[in-house]
Write an enzyme that holds these catalytic residues in place. Structure first.
Site, PDB file in Angstrom:
ATOM      1  N   LYS A 113      16.065   7.005  -2.944  1.00  0.00           N
ATOM      2  CA  LYS A 113      16.675   7.995  -2.660  1.00  0.00           C
ATOM      3  C   LYS A 113      16.672   8.210  -4.580  1.00  0.00           C
ATOM      4  O   LYS A 113      16.518   9.763  -4.423  1.00  0.00           O
ATOM      5  CB  LYS A 113      18.067   7.585  -2.373  1.00  0.00           C
ATOM      6  CG  LYS A 113      18.373   7.669  -0.754  1.00  0.00           C
ATOM      7  CD  LYS A 113      20.293   7.603  -1.110  1.00  0.00           C
ATOM      8  CE  LYS A 113      20.370   7.188   0.510  1.00  0.00           C
ATOM      9  NZ  LYS A 113      21.835   6.647   0.800  1.00  0.00           N
ATOM     10  N   GLN A 148      27.398   4.024  -1.444  1.00  0.00           N
ATOM     11  CA  GLN A 148      26.352   3.848  -0.487  1.00  0.00           C
ATOM     12  C   GLN A 148      26.988   2.763   0.283  1.00  0.00           C
ATOM     13  O   GLN A 148      28.194   1.933  -0.638  1.00  0.00           O
ATOM     14  CB  GLN A 148      25.197   3.280  -1.188  1.00  0.00           C
ATOM     15  CG  GLN A 148      24.655   2.948  -0.008  1.00  0.00           C
ATOM     16  CD  GLN A 148      23.826   3.410   0.573  1.00  0.00           C
ATOM     17  OE1 GLN A 148      23.071   4.448   0.113  1.00  0.00           O
ATOM     18  NE2 GLN A 148      23.327   2.912   2.188  1.00  0.00           N
ATOM     19  N   ASP A 163      27.868  13.509   1.353  1.00  0.00           N
ATOM     20  CA  ASP A 163      27.318  12.093   2.181  1.00  0.00           C
ATOM     21  C   ASP A 163      28.235  13.532   3.616  1.00  0.00           C
ATOM     22  O   ASP A 163      28.021  12.936   4.757  1.00  0.00           O
ATOM     23  CB  ASP A 163      27.924  11.514   2.633  1.00  0.00           C
ATOM     24  CG  ASP A 163      27.014   9.946   2.807  1.00  0.00           C
ATOM     25  OD1 ASP A 163      25.478  10.406   3.349  1.00  0.00           O
ATOM     26  OD2 ASP A 163      26.906   9.155   2.650  1.00  0.00           O
TER      27      ASP A 163
END
Length: 304
Positions: free
Chosen positions: A66, A110, A133
């Site tokens: 990422k 995460q 997200d």
């Protein structure tokens, strides 16, 4: 990239492979150009903060990828690698600091988190305008109401592929297998907004195979490797396989497989995403897109 298109790869059976890797590469190039245009206008570089708690090897690889893709798109990447012993209070403190940092426009923690940490509390501590997200209650609520907001990256990636390869989805029967908050539920909402008639199958569904046999679009996100078999699929249906698992072959080598039994399903489907090279690259590309969108919204709010 909104109309149906033919994939470069075609199986002997006639099923077309949906090239998520190629699509994601083109999307990332477009995002990089937009990032430059955003900088030229505002003299601001979008910044993405990624927080990893613990030392899960798979998550470490994913997070570093990422960061690499963020830099390639011309954005700033801020990595926060925390030990597994991090407390809930310490993690929430970091999120609060990132919320207040004007150089950060997107925040991603995460998942999964180590035992003892509450992912719901952490996710909802992220400022909604930085929740790239799309998992917080504000963005989830906006999605459910059909309002603009930040959409979870994997469902958004699936939607972009479907728009490109299928085109107009109004009136199509769609089945989402898996009802997670991360993929299944937001995917169902997005398909509803496209005009599909949507069914969601979950752990208590009695006959998922029967539901699949009448679906024009099947999105599978269960985490159960090779769950969906070829005879589940309506001839010509479009199959989006979100799952990814590593299996060990008799030779000792390993390979990646999805939630569908690819060698069987490809004989029935009209189009299908491979694993790897399907949905995975789209997730990261959509994270970049969400970060740029978040930066735009934050800058516009400040100017207003």
């Amino acid at each position: 990239m909104t109309g149906p298109a033919r994939s470069e790869t075609q199986e002997p059976s006639g099923a077309r492979l949906i090239d998520g890797k190629g699509f994601a590469s083109r999307l990332t190039q477009d995002i990089a150009a937009d990032v430059q245009a955003f900088y030229d206008r505002h003299h601001i570089t979008p910044g993405l903060a990624v927080v990893l708690v613990g030392n899960d090897p798979a998550s470490e690889v994913y997070v570093r990828n990422k960061a690499l893709q963020t830099h390639r798109a011309g954005m700033r990447s801020f990595m926060h690698m925390l030990p597994a012993t991090t407390s809930q209070e310490e993690l929430l403190g970091l999120v609060a600091r990132l919320n207040a940092d004007p150089e950060i426009h997107g925040i991603l923690v995460q998942l999964p988190l180590p035992a003892g940490l509450d992912p719901v509390a952490v996710t909802n501590a992220i400022a909604p305008e930085k929740d790239v997200d799309g998992l917080g209650v504000v963005n989830a609520g906006r999605l459910a109401l059909g309002l603009p907001g930040l959409v979870p990256c994997t469902p958004l990636g699936c939607l972009l592929l479907l728009r490109h390869y299928v085109g107009d989805m109004r009136g199509k029967d769609a089945l989402v297998i898996g009802a997670s908050h991360l993929v299944g539920r937001p995917m169902a909402e997005l398909l509803l907004q496209e005009g599909c008639t949507v069914t969601v199958a979950h752990i208590d569904t009695r006959d998922t195979a029967a539901l699949a046999r009448r679906a024009d679009i099947v999105v599978v996100a269960t985490g159960v490797r090779e769950l969906v078999r070829g005879d589940w699929i309506k001839p010509g249906a479009t199959v989006i396989d979100v799952g990814i698992s590593r299996v060990t072959l008799p030779s000792g080598k390993t390979r990646l497989v999805g939630d569908v039994k690819f060698d069987e399903v490809v004989r029935h489907a009209g189009m299908i995403t491979p694993v790897p090279g399907g949905v995975g690259p789209m997730t990261i590309a959509c994270l970049l897109r969400n970060t740029l969108d978040a930066a735009r919204m934050i800058v516009e709010a400040r100017a207003g």
